[in-house]
Design a protein around this motif. Structure first.
Motif, PDB file in Angstrom:
ATOM      1  N   PRO A   1     -13.888  -5.199  45.904  1.00  0.00           N
ATOM      2  CA  PRO A   1     -13.097  -3.738  45.368  1.00  0.00           C
ATOM      3  C   PRO A   1     -14.522  -3.162  43.944  1.00  0.00           C
ATOM      4  O   PRO A   1     -14.710  -1.750  44.305  1.00  0.00           O
ATOM      5  N   PHE A   2     -15.257  -4.151  43.560  1.00  0.00           N
ATOM      6  CA  PHE A   2     -16.091  -3.487  42.491  1.00  0.00           C
ATOM      7  C   PHE A   2     -17.634  -3.720  42.946  1.00  0.00           C
ATOM      8  O   PHE A   2     -18.480  -2.699  42.691  1.00  0.00           O
ATOM      9  N   SER A   3     -18.046  -4.351  43.735  1.00  0.00           N
ATOM     10  CA  SER A   3     -19.160  -4.170  44.327  1.00  0.00           C
ATOM     11  C   SER A   3     -19.470  -3.551  45.601  1.00  0.00           C
ATOM     12  O   SER A   3     -20.456  -2.779  45.605  1.00  0.00           O
ATOM     13  N   ASN A   4     -18.334  -2.924  45.406  1.00  0.00           N
ATOM     14  CA  ASN A   4     -18.175  -1.335  47.364  1.00  0.00           C
ATOM     15  C   ASN A   4     -19.057  -2.520  48.360  1.00  0.00           C
ATOM     16  O   ASN A   4     -19.680  -1.233  49.305  1.00  0.00           O
ATOM     17  N   SER A   5     -19.111  -3.602  48.008  1.00  0.00           N
ATOM     18  CA  SER A   5     -19.931  -4.100  49.707  1.00  0.00           C
ATOM     19  C   SER A   5     -18.469  -4.676  50.687  1.00  0.00           C
ATOM     20  O   SER A   5     -17.760  -4.549  50.222  1.00  0.00           O
ATOM     21  N   VAL A   6     -19.015  -4.158  51.592  1.00  0.00           N
ATOM     22  CA  VAL A   6     -18.020  -4.362  53.076  1.00  0.00           C
ATOM     23  C   VAL A   6     -19.011  -5.464  53.802  1.00  0.00           C
ATOM     24  O   VAL A   6     -20.206  -5.604  54.800  1.00  0.00           O
ATOM     25  N   PHE A   7     -17.882  -6.358  54.296  1.00  0.00           N
ATOM     26  CA  PHE A   7     -18.662  -7.368  54.390  1.00  0.00           C
ATOM     27  C   PHE A   7     -17.631  -8.440  55.857  1.00  0.00           C
ATOM     28  O   PHE A   7     -16.484  -7.683  55.964  1.00  0.00           O
ATOM     29  N   GLN A   8     -18.305  -8.287  56.681  1.00  0.00           N
ATOM     30  CA  GLN A   8     -17.863  -9.199  58.123  1.00  0.00           C
ATOM     31  C   GLN A   8     -17.849 -10.601  58.061  1.00  0.00           C
ATOM     32  O   GLN A   8     -17.766 -11.118  56.614  1.00  0.00           O
ATOM     33  N   ILE A   9     -16.232 -10.688  58.560  1.00  0.00           N
ATOM     34  CA  ILE A   9     -15.506 -12.110  58.033  1.00  0.00           C
ATOM     35  C   ILE A   9     -16.113 -12.448  59.508  1.00  0.00           C
ATOM     36  O   ILE A   9     -15.160 -12.201  60.658  1.00  0.00           O
ATOM     37  N   PHE A  10     -16.869 -13.665  59.384  1.00  0.00           N
ATOM     38  CA  PHE A  10     -16.992 -15.132  60.400  1.00  0.00           C
ATOM     39  C   PHE A  10     -16.042 -15.910  60.040  1.00  0.00           C
ATOM     40  O   PHE A  10     -15.518 -16.317  58.831  1.00  0.00           O
ATOM     41  N   SER A  11     -15.886 -16.984  61.251  1.00  0.00           N
ATOM     42  CA  SER A  11     -15.206 -18.457  60.914  1.00  0.00           C
ATOM     43  C   SER A  11     -15.610 -18.949  59.718  1.00  0.00           C
ATOM     44  O   SER A  11     -14.570 -20.250  59.265  1.00  0.00           O
TER      45      SER A  11
ATOM     46  N   GLY B   1     -22.599   7.136  44.225  1.00  0.00           N
ATOM     47  CA  GLY B   1     -23.155   7.721  43.097  1.00  0.00           C
ATOM     48  C   GLY B   1     -23.303   7.474  41.871  1.00  0.00           C
ATOM     49  O   GLY B   1     -22.904   6.572  41.068  1.00  0.00           O
ATOM     50  N   VAL B   2     -22.772   8.626  40.865  1.00  0.00           N
ATOM     51  CA  VAL B   2     -22.380   8.487  39.609  1.00  0.00           C
ATOM     52  C   VAL B   2     -20.787   8.155  39.498  1.00  0.00           C
ATOM     53  O   VAL B   2     -20.525   7.375  38.131  1.00  0.00           O
ATOM     54  N   LYS B   3     -20.304   8.132  40.393  1.00  0.00           N
ATOM     55  CA  LYS B   3     -18.918   7.437  40.318  1.00  0.00           C
ATOM     56  C   LYS B   3     -18.623   5.796  40.286  1.00  0.00           C
ATOM     57  O   LYS B   3     -17.324   5.546  39.825  1.00  0.00           O
ATOM     58  N   LYS B   4     -19.730   4.971  40.355  1.00  0.00           N
ATOM     59  CA  LYS B   4     -19.940   4.165  40.448  1.00  0.00           C
ATOM     60  C   LYS B   4     -18.931   3.161  40.024  1.00  0.00           C
ATOM     61  O   LYS B   4     -19.803   3.491  38.569  1.00  0.00           O
ATOM     62  N   ILE B   5     -18.395   1.862  39.746  1.00  0.00           N
ATOM     63  CA  ILE B   5     -17.901   1.789  38.534  1.00  0.00           C
ATOM     64  C   ILE B   5     -18.589   0.454  37.974  1.00  0.00           C
ATOM     65  O   ILE B   5     -19.080   0.068  39.198  1.00  0.00           O
ATOM     66  N   PRO B   6     -18.687  -0.023  36.663  1.00  0.00           N
ATOM     67  CA  PRO B   6     -19.925  -1.218  36.786  1.00  0.00           C
ATOM     68  C   PRO B   6     -19.402  -1.976  37.203  1.00  0.00           C
ATOM     69  O   PRO B   6     -18.166  -2.627  36.766  1.00  0.00           O
ATOM     70  N   GLU B   7     -20.738  -3.005  38.041  1.00  0.00           N
ATOM     71  CA  GLU B   7     -19.426  -4.447  37.787  1.00  0.00           C
ATOM     72  C   GLU B   7     -19.361  -5.269  37.487  1.00  0.00           C
ATOM     73  O   GLU B   7     -18.705  -6.061  37.505  1.00  0.00           O
ATOM     74  N   LYS B   8     -19.115  -5.297  36.385  1.00  0.00           N
ATOM     75  CA  LYS B   8     -19.020  -5.755  35.495  1.00  0.00           C
ATOM     76  C   LYS B   8     -17.221  -6.528  35.069  1.00  0.00           C
ATOM     77  O   LYS B   8     -16.409  -6.871  35.070  1.00  0.00           O
ATOM     78  N   THR B   9     -16.426  -5.042  35.386  1.00  0.00           N
ATOM     79  CA  THR B   9     -15.258  -5.008  36.020  1.00  0.00           C
ATOM     80  C   THR B   9     -14.732  -6.150  37.026  1.00  0.00           C
ATOM     81  O   THR B   9     -13.468  -6.493  36.550  1.00  0.00           O
ATOM     82  N   SER B  10     -15.581  -6.647  37.659  1.00  0.00           N
ATOM     83  CA  SER B  10     -15.383  -7.782  39.046  1.00  0.00           C
ATOM     84  C   SER B  10     -15.700  -9.175  38.139  1.00  0.00           C
ATOM     85  O   SER B  10     -15.129 -10.106  37.983  1.00  0.00           O
ATOM     86  N   GLU B  11     -16.373  -9.198  36.610  1.00  0.00           N
ATOM     87  CA  GLU B  11     -15.546 -10.226  35.880  1.00  0.00           C
ATOM     88  C   GLU B  11     -14.740 -10.590  34.927  1.00  0.00           C
ATOM     89  O   GLU B  11     -14.951 -11.454  33.832  1.00  0.00           O
ATOM     90  N   VAL B  12     -14.062  -9.497  34.275  1.00  0.00           N
ATOM     91  CA  VAL B  12     -13.110  -9.076  33.280  1.00  0.00           C
ATOM     92  C   VAL B  12     -12.128 -10.126  33.960  1.00  0.00           C
ATOM     93  O   VAL B  12     -11.424 -10.458  35.170  1.00  0.00           O
ATOM     94  N   VAL B  13     -11.297 -11.150  32.432  1.00  0.00           N
ATOM     95  CA  VAL B  13     -10.076 -11.849  32.883  1.00  0.00           C
ATOM     96  C   VAL B  13      -8.867 -10.966  32.070  1.00  0.00           C
ATOM     97  O   VAL B  13      -7.847 -11.618  32.796  1.00  0.00           O
ATOM     98  N   ASP B  14      -9.097  -9.666  31.115  1.00  0.00           N
ATOM     99  CA  ASP B  14      -7.992  -9.382  30.702  1.00  0.00           C
ATOM    100  C   ASP B  14      -7.695  -8.211  30.982  1.00  0.00           C
ATOM    101  O   ASP B  14      -8.857  -7.542  31.145  1.00  0.00           O
ATOM    102  N   ALA B  15      -6.721  -8.142  31.614  1.00  0.00           N
ATOM    103  CA  ALA B  15      -6.330  -6.492  31.926  1.00  0.00           C
ATOM    104  C   ALA B  15      -6.715  -5.692  30.321  1.00  0.00           C
ATOM    105  O   ALA B  15      -7.482  -4.463  30.560  1.00  0.00           O
TER     106      ALA B  15
ATOM    107  N   GLY C   1     -15.845   6.612  30.839  1.00  0.00           N
ATOM    108  CA  GLY C   1     -15.981   6.412  31.855  1.00  0.00           C
ATOM    109  C   GLY C   1     -15.517   7.233  33.286  1.00  0.00           C
ATOM    110  O   GLY C   1     -13.540   6.908  32.912  1.00  0.00           O
ATOM    111  N   SER C   2     -15.860   8.159  34.041  1.00  0.00           N
ATOM    112  CA  SER C   2     -15.428   8.860  35.658  1.00  0.00           C
ATOM    113  C   SER C   2     -15.452   7.582  36.537  1.00  0.00           C
ATOM    114  O   SER C   2     -16.640   8.517  37.083  1.00  0.00           O
ATOM    115  N   TYR C   3     -14.663   6.861  37.408  1.00  0.00           N
ATOM    116  CA  TYR C   3     -15.003   6.362  38.205  1.00  0.00           C
ATOM    117  C   TYR C   3     -13.995   6.242  39.875  1.00  0.00           C
ATOM    118  O   TYR C   3     -13.740   6.185  39.765  1.00  0.00           O
ATOM    119  N   TYR C   4     -14.423   6.348  40.248  1.00  0.00           N
ATOM    120  CA  TYR C   4     -14.642   5.616  41.360  1.00  0.00           C
ATOM    121  C   TYR C   4     -14.556   4.207  42.175  1.00  0.00           C
ATOM    122  O   TYR C   4     -15.018   3.809  41.494  1.00  0.00           O
TER     123      TYR C   4
END
Length: 362
Positions: A218-228, A240-254, A264-267
């Motif tokens: 969701p927040f790194s916007n990386s697409v992984f291929q899943i292997f076994s 681009g400029v709409k990228k959400i800060p990656e620190k959101t992947s680390e948040v614990v509280d809503a 900010g204005s993010y996708y």
């Protein structure tokens, strides 16, 4: 019982030309998208429609998941009780998995299921157990007491291995994350992840196209291929400029997550990713989780569709990406003559659901 706290994810589609970075990862450029106001009918390309012959005695509820084998269609519905309905590829009803209870081989609710070589692996979060039912007759093959909590996953990997996403906490801001299990679910190997990437996971984060399974983070916007037994980054989505800060992947509280969004204005949180021969598609959130968009990049151009009509709601929020197509199930009352005309159907039982498989593009 552990519960998720902040994110519900819907679908987004986009298509574009691909470029590779120094790590040989293909970059999907959605940084300069154009909002499209044209009629959505011009973009929907129907590949097949299948009327699902659900018996009148079955109380068919909201469709939560759709999976396909070579000969069958499997639908997880959540009505009064959750059950799995099995149809042949022509939509003829074959049988229903409905085994409510607290005893061996029984469940209180099916959160999700994983399709395997010869069985269906069902997850019951309330009782924290996994149940293997044989596909042939839905008899109980084996039951496992799950040590961890899970949000979804996929089977059909080499040697009948299983990939599951766990939101069990390790410590602080880290969850167990991405787990790889052998055929007997006896041995597991986890790749820990920050809490945000796991909390934001939905079933639509996993797609199947080009004969392979993929996971969109969701927040790194990386697409992984899943292997076994591993994941490998194949694509990256560039907002681009709409990228959400990656620190959101680390948040614990809503509250911390919402604070980032307000600044900010993010996708963010792409899902339902489908990469075809000429286009790439996925859903994403535009600034808030209440504003789901659909993106398409085609012939080097990026397009963005807001979902602001009933017709767009039906087709721009697919239930799943499988077999290189988008799939949705239209329930009775959700489709009318306009939709039937779009589907090019002449004989329709308006009391039955319709499975629609399609792509988006021109």
């Amino acid at each position: 019982m552990k519960t998720k706290f902040f994110l519900l994810i819907m679908p987004f589609l986009f298509s574009c030309s691909l470029k590779k970075n120094a790590d040989n990862i293909e970059l999907l450029n959605f940084s300069n998208s154009k909002i499209m106001e044209s009629e959505i009918e011009e973009w929907i390309k129907i590949e097949s429609t299948t009327q699902l012959d659900v018996y009148d005695s079955i109380l068919f509820g909201k469709v939560m998941q759709v999976e396909f084998s070579d000969s069958d269609i499997l639908v997880l519905e959540d009505g009064i009780n959750s059950s799995i309905l099995l149809f042949d590829r022509e939509g003829r009803f074959k049988k229903q998995l409905l085994k409510l209870g607290t005893g061996p081989g029984e469940y209180s609710k099916i959160e999700f299921f994983v399709l395997r070589e010869n069985s269906i692996l069902v997850y019951d979060r309330s009782y924290q157990k996994l149940i293997n039912y044989l596909k042939s007759d839905f008899s109980v093959f084996q039951e496992y007491k799950a040590k961890d909590y899970f949000l979804g996953g996929i089977g059909g990997l080499a040697e009948d291995r299983v990939f599951l996403v766990s939101d069990s906490e390790l410590e602080g801001e880290v969850y167990k994350g991405y787990g790889f299990f052998d055929a007997e679910l006896a041995n597991s190997n986890y790749k820990p992840q920050f809490s945000g990437n796991i909390e934001a996971f939905l079933a639509q984060s996993i797609s199947f196209f080009s004969g392979n399974s993929f996971l969109v983070q969701p927040f790194s916007n990386s697409v992984f291929q899943i292997f076994s037994d591993s994941l490998s980054v194949k694509f990256k989505i560039d907002f681009g400029v709409k990228k959400i800060p990656e620190k959101t992947s680390e948040v614990v509280d809503a509250e911390d997550f919402w604070a980032v969004l307000k600044n900010g204005s993010y996708y963010f949180a792409p899902h339902n990713l489908l990469i075809g021969e000429k286009s790439i598609g996925f859903n994403f959130f535009n600034e808030t989780i209440d504003n789901v968009n659909f993106g398409l990049i085609q012939n080097g151009q990026a397009f963005r569709f807001s979902i602001d009509s009933d017709l767009k709601e039906i087709f721009l929020k697919p239930i799943a990406v499988r077999e290189g197509l988008f799939h949705t199930v239209l329930l009775p009352g959700e489709y009318d003559e306009q939709v039937i005309e779009l589907l090019d159907l002449t004989e329709v039982d308006y009391e039955k659901p319709i499975l629609v498989s399609y792509t988006i593009g021109k």
